[in-house]
Design an enzyme around this catalytic site. Structure first.
Site, PDB file in Angstrom:
ATOM      1  CB  CYS A 215      -0.820  -0.029   1.249  1.00  0.00           C
ATOM      2  SG  CYS A 215      -1.713   1.320   1.566  1.00  0.00           S
TER       3      CYS A 215
ATOM      4  CB  CYS B  91       0.382   1.864   4.104  1.00  0.00           C
ATOM      5  SG  CYS B  91      -1.398   1.496   3.987  1.00  0.00           S
TER       6      CYS B  91
END
Length: 109
Positions: free
Chosen positions: A34, A37
């Protein structure tokens, strides 16, 4: 994880580390693939350092620990959930600015 102040929460230790914590807990639900993230990770480290002793900060890898994200309805990552006294106080989704995370924390302090 860059900071030793950021805990690794798992399906196995979540209840003890988060739900039974005597201080508020910020949980970052994330995954290695991600990009947002990864972008927010340094901010999570900074929050852990600035609020050390007042707020516990940790991460749950959603790929390795599917039960906890499912229990709390995590559908997109990063999702950051604030827990206090074993209950969800609030949450934000996405790579949010530091001011938004600090506003989240102030709800529990």
């Amino acid at each position: 994880m860059a900071s030793e102040l950021v805990f690794a929460f798992t399906d196995a230790n979540f209840e003890a580390e988060v739900l039974q914590s005597n201080i508020p807990v910020i949980v970052d639900f994330w995954a290695t693939w991600c990009a947002p993230c990864k972008a927010i990770a340094p901010l999570i480290d900074t929050i852990a350092q600035e609020y050390d002793g007042k707020v516990k900060v940790g991460k749950v890898n959603v790929d390795d620990n599917p039960n906890i994200p499912s229990k709390y309805g995590v559908r997109g990552i990063p999702t950051i959930i604030l827990f206090k006294d074993g209950k969800v106080v609030d949450q934000v989704v996405g790579a949010v600015p530091k001011s938004q995370l600090e506003a989240l924390i102030k709800k529990a302090l």
